[in-house]
Structure formats: structure tokens, C-alpha cells
Write a protein that holds these residues in place. Structure first.
Motif, short mmCIF file in Angstrom:
data_model
loop_
_atom_site.label_atom_id
_atom_site.label_comp_id
_atom_site.label_asym_id
_atom_site.label_seq_id
_atom_site.Cartn_x
_atom_site.Cartn_y
_atom_site.Cartn_z
N ALA A 43 0.83 -1.20 0.00
CA ALA A 43 0.00 0.00 0.00
C ALA A 43 0.86 1.25 0.00
CB ALA A 43 -0.92 -0.01 1.22
N LEU A 47 0.35 2.45 -3.56
CA LEU A 47 -0.90 3.21 -3.43
C LEU A 47 -0.63 4.61 -2.90
CD1 LEU A 47 -3.98 2.88 -3.74
CD2 LEU A 47 -4.06 2.45 -1.31
N SER B 138 -9.60 1.58 -2.42
CA SER B 138 -8.65 1.47 -3.53
C SER B 138 -9.24 0.66 -4.68
CB SER B 138 -7.33 0.86 -3.07
OG SER B 138 -7.54 -0.47 -2.67
N THR B 146 -2.64 5.97 -10.21
CA THR B 146 -1.35 5.53 -9.67
C THR B 146 -0.41 5.04 -10.78
OG1 THR B 146 -2.26 3.34 -9.32
CG2 THR B 146 -2.31 4.83 -7.46
N MET B 174 -1.08 -6.07 -4.35
CA MET B 174 -1.57 -4.87 -5.02
C MET B 174 -1.77 -5.14 -6.51
SD MET B 174 -1.96 -1.98 -3.40
CE MET B 174 -2.32 -2.14 -1.68
#
Lengths: 354, 321
Positions: A43, A47, B138, B146, B174
Motif C-alpha cells: 500500500a 498506493l 482502492s 497511480t 496490489m
């Protein structure tokens, strides 16, 4: 001598085994954090850091030189340029907005209809589910592009031309255009509803059958059952599906905006580049989040019959409590009065007081 | 109204007939069921119409395409379109690379998301709610926001145009749509009875060991679901694949079938130039053959694992709350 050593050993052991309070839960918490730690690193790396950096990029004009990136702080310059003078971005955003606002309800209503039909006692449920889920597997930007280029996404039997012609006679242009788009791209709309159908179907199967039976005994029609039992029960799934649909449409490659952002990113012109593309991405993300919030507000903000009734009951209960308190207070007051009167010796019994 | 005028016997029959057609309280009427079947079949047909069109067109020769009397069934089983499309796409190489590009991140996804989901499901620690909220948020956020810094990051550490661009985020939970997988595992690991894990711990097994030995074997369906979906979504994603792995202009050696399909016409003309033999110019049939080739592996996968795909939603527990 031996005794003492044994005693000492026992003492040492005792001390070793002494566990502080809360130590187990702390150890558990640490283990949990270790399990989650990949996500925390991810993250930060993929992110939070990119979010901050892309905001910084969005405030800059970035030129790529052989030496490295050349930052030139322009403040909100990129944003004003996108919103005021970019010939492509605003029309694309408006297109995206209108088509999303129309196609999300259409897709979900459609998915719910199919799910309700599949939820009946029908044969070949499996093959039907197989067919309706198939597009989820094969749909991708290039495949969709190929198919629509060959005219395979509009069924000729539907005669989309006539429908869109009729629509444009009745509605103003800005509404007629997206609606006739829906008819010409009917298959795309259908193809995007595979996951939603399955989500609705499994939600419908979890509704307690006895509720419908009870409603039937009370004389409720199927129409009433749908509005008062089915819909309130799958409300959270409707929200989930709407959010999923919005996310799917906005991340899909046939969406013109994300292609625009990519093109701006690799564009060699003076004003475009990483900074400009980042600003575009920020505006776009804001729009997406706003759409999701809008749908969430629309769906969760609307109270159904039960919630309204529950609210009514709660209100009534509050009122009752208040009156009960009032009566209690009055009784106490009267009792005091009575005691006072009794002390003075005016009367001796309750009947007299009355 | 009308029924009352007729004789009582016919009245009965008519009543029965009506009941049969429109249905009664406990049995659906034939009329309604026919309507439902008709609707389902017609919608189902619309669903697979593009695929049928694609397959039938892909077998047609140029003459068939031009012949207006041939609509659906080609005059002969013509495989030359497939040969040419496969050659221009460099099918076997692209296929193998697609499998690698979709497969390796999928394995990483399965492992990391299981770990994260397990941590979230079975342990209490501060900021757990915050982490769950960030995961959901997210998911809503588009990738584009991003994407640019990640691209710069990759080019700085020199992994742009390699498979690491996909593996690295996948290891750290992710990857593409990893949020969904984390939530699937989160739900699944919550279902495992506490007694099972405590029993293992009484037997002297540590936390990590009990995860490996108890939790993973009892959640095989979740692993299959996540693996299949992750594979399919990586396979179908050409936007980020082009960005991180193959390069927008295909400058790195990597390529996938879907990316090849995206640049199909330019690839085909390139191939037409290099192949000296006289080959037909690009037409609908060859386009469709290319499309069929690019989705064929997924179709096979779908037919083999259909049960896991179709039941995935039930398993994921999205509807459970």
C-alpha cells in the motif's frame, strides 16, 4: 542441599511461566500484522506513494530530457488547461458521465430480471448460467474492439436504426444520443452484466422462502412480493452491483478517457506529458468516486417499507416512554402532596383525599 | 363473465385450463413458464450471437464473404484464415508468453492475498478497520491515478518491460483486482472453525504453520476461484500489460495474444510484407480468426473449470453478510 536446588529450579520455572496479562493478545496482534505486512508495504509502495507523487506531478509541467525529468511548477495550470482549453477531455468526460449514469441502472435492472427468471423452477438452469457468465471470461478491450468493428455487437434483428430514429424524435439530442447508443450496443450492455446476474441470483436464493409463503397467505400478489420482500432483501447487493458496474466501466479499455490519459502521458508536445496526464487522472478519479458516491447515496438513502415502519415504531416507543415518565412524575408529585396533607392531619385515608 | 354462460362441465374444463395456463398458488402456469423460457432463450441467443458470428465468419473464404447468399454457414471448412492469423500473431510464442504473464502474477496473487486475508480474518490488531476501508476504497479508485508514478518507479529501478512489473505488485497484494481476492480469502478464512486452529496450536504448531497446514488445505475452493479469475483478468488486461510489460510500442521482447490482437492490422501487414508468398489482404475472416485464437485458451479454461467460475460468487461470500 538437593532440596534447595529443586526448590530453586521450581522457582525459576515458575517465574519463567509467569505470563503478563494481555501478552497473548499482543502477540496475536503482532502475528496478524506480520501476516498483513505485505499489504502494508504494497500500500505504501503502490498506493500512497503513487497517489502523493501523481498529485505532485499534476501540479508540474514535466519535460523529459536526456539528463532526466525536468520539473516546472505550474500550480493549477494543468487543471485549468484540461478543464478550459482541452478540446477532447471535457466532451469525453461528459460522454462517460452520461453513458455511465444511464447504463449502470440499465445493466443492473437487466441483470436482476435475468436473475429472477433463473430463480424460477426452470430446467437447464446450469447451461443458462454458463451462457450468461461466458462474456465475463472472454471480454477484453481488443476483443470488444474487433467485434464492434465487424458489426457483431449489434443484432441486426433488433433493428437498432429504427429504434434510435424513433427516440431522437421524442427526446432532446443530449438524451437521445446515449439512449440510442444503448440500443445499438445492446450486446455490450448485456455482456457487462454477467457478474451482476450471478450476484443477484445467489442473493435471491438466500431469501427465506417462508417470507413469500406468509405474504401469499396474507393475499399479497407477486408484484407486491417483489417490492416488499425481494427488493429490501437484496438492497445491499444492488449497491454492490452498481459499484462493481461503475468500476468495471471506468477501468474498461473501451472507455475512451483512459486511452486519452495514456496518449497524453506519452505525448511529446510541450504542454502534455506526465504532469498533464496525472492531472487528467486526478480529475477522472474524482468523477468516478463522485459517481460511486451518488449511486451509494441514491440506494442507501432510500428507506424501504420496513425501515419506515421501524422508524414509526421507534418514534411511538419514544413517545410512550415520555408519557410514562410524565405519569410517574405526576404520581410522585401527588404522593408528596398527599403526604404533606397527611402530616397536617387534614385527612386520614386515600378515599378522603379523592 | 363468459364462463358463467357456458354449461357447468365446460365451465369446469375452462377453469382447469385457466389454472393450467396462468398457474395457481402452488404451481406455475404453462403460459408464464413458456414466456420465461422464450425470454431466456432469446436473451441467451443475443449473448452468444457475437461468438457464433465470430466463429462462422472465421471459417469463410473471401468468396463466401462476398456471396450474399451465404449468411451463417460457410461453404467449406476453411482453415487458411486461422493459419494466416496464427502466423501473423506468432501464435505459439505469444501464447506461451501470455501464459507466463498471466500465470506468474496469478500464483503470487494467490499466495499474498491468502496471507493478507488470513491476517485480517483471524487476528485482532489496531487499524484493522482502516486497512479494510482502504482496501475497499482502492478498489473504486481507477488504476490511472497511480499508473504514472508507478511507471516512473519501474523505469527508475529498471524493471520496466519485464515480467517484474506485474509480479512485484502481486507479491505485495496490489495486483490487478487484488482487493477482490483479499476479500474472498477474508470471508473464507473467517468460516474456518476456531476449534480447528486452536487444536492445531495445542499440538504445538505455530501461527504460520497452522496457516499452512490447517487453513490452506481447508480453503482449496477459494484458491481455485481466485486463481482462475486472476488468470482471466490478467490475460484480458491489455492496457496495463502494454504499459508495464510489453511496452506501448512493443519495444520489449514480451507480448501477449490480446496485445497482438490489439495491433492486429499492423502486425498482419508486417507479416504480409515479410512473407513473400502471395497472401490475401486482411479481411473480416482473418480478423475474426485472430479474435477466436486470442480467446480460445480462455474458452477451453472456462469449459473445463465451469463449475468453479459459475459458483464463484456463492463461494466468495459477497452475498453472505
Amino acid at each position: 542441599m538437593k532440596d534447595i536446588t529443586v526448590q530453586r529450579a521450581a522457582k525459576v520455572k515458575k517465574e519463567k511461566n509467569k505470563v503478563k496479562r494481555g501478552q497473548l493478545s499482543r502477540r496475536k496482534a503482532i502475528t496478524g500484522l506480520i501476516f498483513v505486512s505485505p499489504w502494508i508495504i504494497g500500500a505504501i509502495l503502490f498506493l500512497i506513494y503513487p497517489l502523493v507523487t501523481s498529485f505532485w506531478y499534476a501540479l508540474n509541467n514535466i519535460r523529459i530530457t536526456p539528463i532526466g525529468k525536468n520539473f516546472n511548477f505550474v500550480g493549477t495550470g494543468n487543471f485549468t488547461q484540461i478543464l478550459l482549453s482541452d478540446p477532447e477531455f471535457i466532451p469525453h468526460i461528459v460522454d462517460y458521465l452520461v453513458s455511465t449514469l444511464i447504463s449502470v441502472p440499465v445493466i443492473n435492472v437487466f441483470a436482476l430480471m435475468i436473475a429472477m427468471m433463473l430463480n424460477q423452477r426452470i430446467k437447464f438452469k446450469g447451461p443458462f448460467r454458463l451462457i450468461f457468465f461466458l462474456p465475463v471470461i472472454i471480454v477484453s478491450g481488443p476483443v470488444m474492439g474487433m467485434l464492434s468493428a465487424e458489426g457483431a455487437v449489434s443484432v441486426s434483428a433488433l433493428n437498432a436504426q429504427a429504434i434510435s430514429g424513433a427516440i431522437s424524435n421524442f427526446l432532446p439530442y443530449y438524451l437521445a444520443e446515449p439512449i440510442s447508443d444503448i440500443f445499438t450496443n445492446m450486446i455490450m450492455i448485456l455482456w457487462y452484466s454477467g457478474v451482476q446476474i450471478l450476484i443477484f441470483l445467489s442473493g435471491l436464493q438466500k431469501i427465506d422462502k417462508s417470507m413469500y409463503e406468509a405474504a401469499k397467505i396474507d393475499g399479497g400478489s407477486q408484484w407486491e412480493c417483489f417490492w416488499k420482500i425481494t427488493l429490501p432483501n437484496i438492497k445491499s447487493l444492488i449497491l454492490l452491483n452498481c459499484v462493481y458496474t461503475v468500476v468495471y466501466i471506468s477501468g474498461n479499455e473501451s472507455n475512451a478517457i483512459i486511452v486519452l490519459i495514456q496518449r497524453a502521458m506519452f505525448s511529446g508536445t510541450k504542454e502534455k506529458g506526465y504532469g498533464y496526464a496525472s492531472a487528467m487522472a486526478w480529475v477522472y478519479s474524482l468523477v468516478v468516486v463522485l459517481i460511486v458516491l451518488l449511486f451509494a447515496g441514491l440506494i442507501m438513502g432510500r428507506k424501504d417499507v420496513y425501515e419506515r415502519q421501524a422508524k414509526k415504531v421507534r418514534k411511538q416507543m419514544k413517545k410512550d416512554r415520555r408519557t410514562a415518565r410524565k405519569i410517574e412524575r405526576r404520581n410522585a408529585r401527588n404522593a408528596r402532596k398527599f403526604k404533606k396533607a397527611e402530616k397536617k392531619g387534614k385527612f386520614t385515608s386515600y378515599e378522603d383525599f379523592e | 363473465m363468459k364462463i358463467s354462460n357456458k354449461g357447468s362441465l365446460r365451465n369446469m374444463n375452462k377453469d382447469k385450463f385457466r389454472k393450467l395456463m396462468l398457474g395457481s398458488k402452488d404451481k406455475e402456469g404453462i403460459l408464464k413458464m413458456t414466456l420465461i423460457y422464450l425470454l431466456l432463450i432469446s436473451i441467451g441467443f443475443i449473448y452468444i450471437y457475437p461468438i457464433l458470428h465470430m466463429v462462422s465468419t472465421s471459417f469463410m473464404t473471401l468468396d463466401d464473404l462476398l456471396d450474399s447468399s451465404i449468411n451463417w454457414i460457410p461453404s467449406s471448412l476453411n482453415l487458411s484464415n486461422y493459419m494466416q492469423a496464427a502466423k501473423s500473431m506468432d501464435f505459439w510464442k505469444s501464447f506461451l508468453q501470455s501464459v507466463i504473464i498471466a500465470g506468474l502474477p496469478t500464483l503470487c496473487n494467490m499466495f499474498s492475498c491468502a496471507l493478507i486475508g488470513y491476517g485480517l480474518a483471524r487476528f485482532e490488531f489496531p487499524f484493522k478497520k482502516v486497512i479494510l476501508a482502504i482496501i475497499i476504497f482502492s478498489f473504486i479508485l481507477p488504476d490511472q491515478i497511480t499508473m504514472i508514478p508507478t511507471y516512473v518507479l519501474y523505469s527508475n529501478i529498471g524493471i520496466l518491460g519485464t515480467i517484474w512489473g506485474f509480479i512485484l505488485p502481486a507479491i505485495l497484494g496490489m495486483g490487478i483486482n487484488a482487493q477482490i481476492y483479499i476479500l474472498i480469502f477474508y470471508y473464507f478464512f473467517q468460516q474456518i472453525p476456531n476449534a480447528l486452529i486452536e487444536a492445531a496450536q495445542v499440538d504445538g504448531v505455530g501461527y504460520f504453520q497452522s496457516f499452512l497446514r490447517v487453513s490452506i488445505p481447508s480453503s482449496v475452493p477459494a484458491f481455485i476461484t481466485v486463481g482462475l479469475f486472476s488468470f482471466v483478468w490478467y490475460w484480458n488486461n491489455s492496457y496495463l500489460t502494454q504499459m508495464y510489460v510489453t511496452g506501448v510500442l512493443q519495444e520489449s521482447g514480451w507480448t501477449t495474444l490480446v496485445v497482438q490482437l490489439k495491433n492486429f492490422s499492423s502486425n498482419y501487414s508486417e507479416y504480409a510484407v515479410t512473407a513473400n508468398t502471395t497472401i490475401t489482404s486482411l479481411n473480416e475472416s482473418i480478423n475474426m480468426s485472430g479474435t477466436v485464437l486470442s480467446i480460445l485458451p480462455l474458452l477451453v479454461l472456462y469449459l473445463v473449470f465451469q463449475k468453479y467460475f459459475v459458483e464463484s460468487v456463492d463461494r466468495s461470500g459477497i452475498t453472505g453478510e
